[in-house]
Motif scaffolding. Structure first.
Motif, PDB file in Angstrom:
ATOM      1  N   VAL A 151      -7.007  -2.642   0.507  1.00  0.00           N
ATOM      2  CA  VAL A 151      -6.973  -3.560  -0.532  1.00  0.00           C
ATOM      3  C   VAL A 151      -4.986  -3.797  -1.372  1.00  0.00           C
ATOM      4  CG1 VAL A 151      -7.442  -3.799  -3.302  1.00  0.00           C
ATOM      5  CG2 VAL A 151      -8.904  -2.916  -1.913  1.00  0.00           C
ATOM      6  N   ILE A 152      -4.861  -5.053  -1.389  1.00  0.00           N
ATOM      7  CA  ILE A 152      -3.642  -5.016  -1.990  1.00  0.00           C
ATOM      8  C   ILE A 152      -3.957  -5.421  -3.749  1.00  0.00           C
ATOM      9  CG2 ILE A 152      -1.721  -6.194  -1.548  1.00  0.00           C
ATOM     10  CD1 ILE A 152      -1.794  -4.449   0.039  1.00  0.00           C
ATOM     11  N   ASN A 153      -3.080  -4.717  -4.629  1.00  0.00           N
ATOM     12  CA  ASN A 153      -3.017  -4.968  -5.975  1.00  0.00           C
ATOM     13  C   ASN A 153      -1.863  -5.658  -6.676  1.00  0.00           C
ATOM     14  OD1 ASN A 153      -3.508  -4.842  -8.157  1.00  0.00           O
ATOM     15  ND2 ASN A 153      -4.064  -3.213  -9.335  1.00  0.00           N
ATOM     16  N   VAL A 154      -1.495  -6.556  -6.875  1.00  0.00           N
ATOM     17  CA  VAL A 154      -0.765  -6.836  -7.354  1.00  0.00           C
ATOM     18  C   VAL A 154       0.424  -6.547  -8.336  1.00  0.00           C
ATOM     19  CG1 VAL A 154      -0.066  -9.038  -6.188  1.00  0.00           C
ATOM     20  CG2 VAL A 154      -1.071  -9.369  -8.829  1.00  0.00           C
ATOM     21  N   LEU A 155      -0.630  -5.862  -8.781  1.00  0.00           N
ATOM     22  CA  LEU A 155      -0.672  -4.704 -10.451  1.00  0.00           C
ATOM     23  C   LEU A 155       0.351  -3.163 -10.021  1.00  0.00           C
ATOM     24  CD1 LEU A 155      -2.828  -5.692 -12.758  1.00  0.00           C
ATOM     25  CD2 LEU A 155      -0.649  -6.658 -12.617  1.00  0.00           C
ATOM     26  N   ARG A 156      -0.344  -3.183  -9.137  1.00  0.00           N
ATOM     27  CA  ARG A 156       0.727  -1.832  -8.503  1.00  0.00           C
ATOM     28  C   ARG A 156       2.002  -2.254  -8.578  1.00  0.00           C
ATOM     29  NH1 ARG A 156      -0.936   2.817  -8.239  1.00  0.00           N
ATOM     30  NH2 ARG A 156       0.371   3.097  -5.847  1.00  0.00           N
ATOM     31  N   PRO A 157       2.588  -1.013  -9.511  1.00  0.00           N
ATOM     32  CA  PRO A 157       4.225  -1.060  -9.734  1.00  0.00           C
ATOM     33  C   PRO A 157       4.929  -1.935  -8.513  1.00  0.00           C
ATOM     34  CG  PRO A 157       2.844   0.353 -10.522  1.00  0.00           C
ATOM     35  CD  PRO A 157       2.336   0.314  -9.835  1.00  0.00           C
ATOM     36  N   VAL A 158       5.082  -0.594  -6.973  1.00  0.00           N
ATOM     37  CA  VAL A 158       5.568  -1.142  -5.904  1.00  0.00           C
ATOM     38  C   VAL A 158       5.616  -2.703  -5.353  1.00  0.00           C
ATOM     39  CG1 VAL A 158       4.117  -0.229  -4.073  1.00  0.00           C
ATOM     40  CG2 VAL A 158       6.310   0.189  -3.430  1.00  0.00           C
ATOM     41  N   THR A 159       4.008  -2.653  -5.011  1.00  0.00           N
ATOM     42  CA  THR A 159       4.142  -4.277  -4.718  1.00  0.00           C
ATOM     43  C   THR A 159       4.565  -5.907  -5.649  1.00  0.00           C
ATOM     44  OG1 THR A 159       1.358  -3.850  -4.140  1.00  0.00           O
ATOM     45  CG2 THR A 159       1.818  -5.797  -4.027  1.00  0.00           C
ATOM     46  N   PHE A 160       4.588  -4.984  -6.974  1.00  0.00           N
ATOM     47  CA  PHE A 160       5.252  -6.063  -8.077  1.00  0.00           C
ATOM     48  C   PHE A 160       6.219  -6.145  -7.852  1.00  0.00           C
ATOM     49  CE2 PHE A 160       6.168  -7.987 -12.357  1.00  0.00           C
ATOM     50  CZ  PHE A 160       5.025  -9.387 -11.959  1.00  0.00           C
ATOM     51  N   ALA A 161       7.210  -5.052  -7.803  1.00  0.00           N
ATOM     52  CA  ALA A 161       8.673  -4.937  -7.575  1.00  0.00           C
ATOM     53  C   ALA A 161       9.425  -5.710  -6.475  1.00  0.00           C
ATOM     54  CB  ALA A 161       8.793  -4.059  -7.551  1.00  0.00           C
ATOM     55  N   PHE A 162       8.382  -5.802  -5.335  1.00  0.00           N
ATOM     56  CA  PHE A 162       8.748  -5.490  -3.936  1.00  0.00           C
ATOM     57  C   PHE A 162       8.288  -7.254  -3.774  1.00  0.00           C
ATOM     58  CE2 PHE A 162       9.958  -2.188  -2.110  1.00  0.00           C
ATOM     59  CZ  PHE A 162      10.840  -2.564  -1.628  1.00  0.00           C
ATOM     60  N   LEU A 163       7.171  -7.910  -4.391  1.00  0.00           N
ATOM     61  CA  LEU A 163       7.140  -9.370  -5.380  1.00  0.00           C
ATOM     62  C   LEU A 163       7.623  -9.740  -5.297  1.00  0.00           C
ATOM     63  CD1 LEU A 163       4.354 -11.234  -4.623  1.00  0.00           C
ATOM     64  CD2 LEU A 163       3.922 -11.276  -7.573  1.00  0.00           C
ATOM     65  N   PHE A 164       8.803  -9.809  -6.257  1.00  0.00           N
ATOM     66  CA  PHE A 164      10.254  -9.495  -6.611  1.00  0.00           C
ATOM     67  C   PHE A 164      11.894 -10.118  -5.972  1.00  0.00           C
ATOM     68  CE2 PHE A 164       8.445  -9.189 -11.275  1.00  0.00           C
ATOM     69  CZ  PHE A 164       8.865 -10.837 -12.193  1.00  0.00           C
ATOM     70  N   MET A 165      11.687  -9.129  -5.193  1.00  0.00           N
ATOM     71  CA  MET A 165      12.526  -8.889  -3.939  1.00  0.00           C
ATOM     72  C   MET A 165      12.224 -10.306  -2.792  1.00  0.00           C
ATOM     73  SD  MET A 165      14.001  -6.838  -4.342  1.00  0.00           S
ATOM     74  CE  MET A 165      15.379  -5.869  -2.718  1.00  0.00           C
ATOM     75  N   GLY A 166      10.733 -10.372  -3.091  1.00  0.00           N
ATOM     76  CA  GLY A 166      10.954 -11.132  -1.629  1.00  0.00           C
ATOM     77  C   GLY A 166      10.716 -12.619  -2.172  1.00  0.00           C
TER      78      GLY A 166
END
Length: 370
Positions: A151-166
């Motif tokens: 399960v990939i949750n975009v509300l997770r801090p690490v996922t959301f942070a690297f969403l911006f990085m990507g």
């Protein structure tokens, strides 16, 4: 194409200088992303709703099936462009150059269409590879008596942070490519200036002048094209590897999604902006743009006028956009997804997919087997 209103508006904007030309061209490129992105979004939604991620892969395969057509229309533009250059260097009559310019303008349009197909297929392929990456992680995790669902949750801090990085990576990649073109262009201009100053009669074109050193100019271009691509290549290859190694699978997922969403729109915008500036310049050179003087008379603005100089500035800015960074973003999207898929097991093996820094992760949701 300058047969249509948007490019003619860009050409007309050159009346007030290069700045307004660049403003109009950038606005046109950004606006041009609306329809393609909408169509890609509808395609992804429908294919996923009907057949799941397999449907997205089929949609990508369908767009890749147009490869032969894309290659044909991509080759058409450079052939016409080179034909025009040869005609000008050979001092052919003006009507010959007019015909090659018309063909070249059509070539810019077909090239933009081909790049659009390439960008769309790259987006769908990257999405399908991302699905493969998630499936690979899931297969790696399905061991023992538990069935593990990823399960990939975009509300997770690490996922959301690297969403911006990507989302930032395509801009970083574009900056490296654009600066590389500028560096090579500066070296080329300095070499040409040096030859004009050291070879008697070359600049004036006097009969019997010394031969210019074409090989030196070609060497500058080819060497720069190889040397300057080292950093962009390392950026694309190392960013997913380092992210997965240090921060885990959730971070890689955010990185891939961010780069895909940002890269596809930036690629479309750059390709169409550069093509519009190129065709706007050709429209001016055909003598199709006129301005109204203070006394009410109209004056045609062709080659050598201030309006044409402004159009040339736009075309110069647009060339690295449509010919370098724009098409190269396709590679960024696909290569990052491929590398992530290849290294998926490696990422999952480091602290159960949480990376070297052991970032708390919730991407594994364990559910009992039925």
């Amino acid at each position: 194409s300058h047969s249509y209103k948007p490019v003619r508006e860009v050409a007309a904007s050159c009346e007030t200088g290069a700045a307004t030309n660049i403003i109009y061209g950038l606005a046109l490129g950004m606006k041009s992303a609306i329809l393609p992105i909408t169509l890609i979004s509808i395609t992804v939604w429908l294919s996923f709703q009907l057949v799941g991620m397999y449907g997205v892969a089929l949609a990508a395969l369908g767009m890749l099936g147009t490869l032969s057509t894309c290659l044909t229309i991509d080759v058409y533009g450079p052939v016409c462009d080179n034909a025009g250059g040869i005609a000008e260097m050979s001092e052919f009559p003006d009507e010959v150059r007019d015909k090659t310019d018309a063909l070249d303008a059509a070539g810019n349009t077909t090239a933009a269409i081909g790049k659009g197909f390439a960008i769309g297929s790259a987006a769908l392929v990257s999405l399908a590879l991302f699905g493969g990456f998630i499936s690979r992680i899931s297969n790696h995790a399905n061991t023992g008596e538990l069935n593990v669902e990823v399960v990939i949750n975009v509300l997770r801090p690490v996922t959301f942070a690297f969403l911006f990085m990507g989302a930032m990576l395509p801009y970083w990649f574009t900056a490296l490519c654009m600066k590389s073109v500028g560096t090579a262009a500066m070296a080329m201009v300095k070499e040409v200036k040096h030859q004009f100053e050291t070879i008697p009669g070359l600049l004036q074109g006097t009969p019997g002048h010394g031969e210019p050193d074409h090989a030196r100019c070609i060497k500058i271009s080819t060497d720069a094209s190889l040397r300057e691509m080292i950093l962009p290549g390392l950026l694309v290859m190392l960013s997913p590897i380092l992210t997965g190694f240090l921060f885990g699978v959730e971070a890689v997922s955010g990185l891939l999604v961010g780069s895909l969403v940002s890269g596809v729109q930036l690629a479309i915008s750059q390709a169409n902006t550069g093509g519009a500036w190129d065709n706007a310049k050709k429209y001016v050179e055909k003598g199709c743009v006129s301005i109204t003087l203070a006394n009410g008379e109209t004056q045609v603005q062709g080659k050598g006028t201030d309006l044409h100089k402004a159009a040339v500035v736009g075309d110069t800015v647009g060339d690295p956009l449509k010919d370098t960074s724009g098409p190269a973003l396709n590679i960024l999207m696909k290569l990052m997804a491929i590398i992530s898929l290849v290294f998926a097991d490696f990422f999952a093996s480091i602290n159960d997919g949480q990376g070297l820094f052991n970032v708390p992760s919730a991407f594994l949701r364990k559910i009992a087997k039925a």
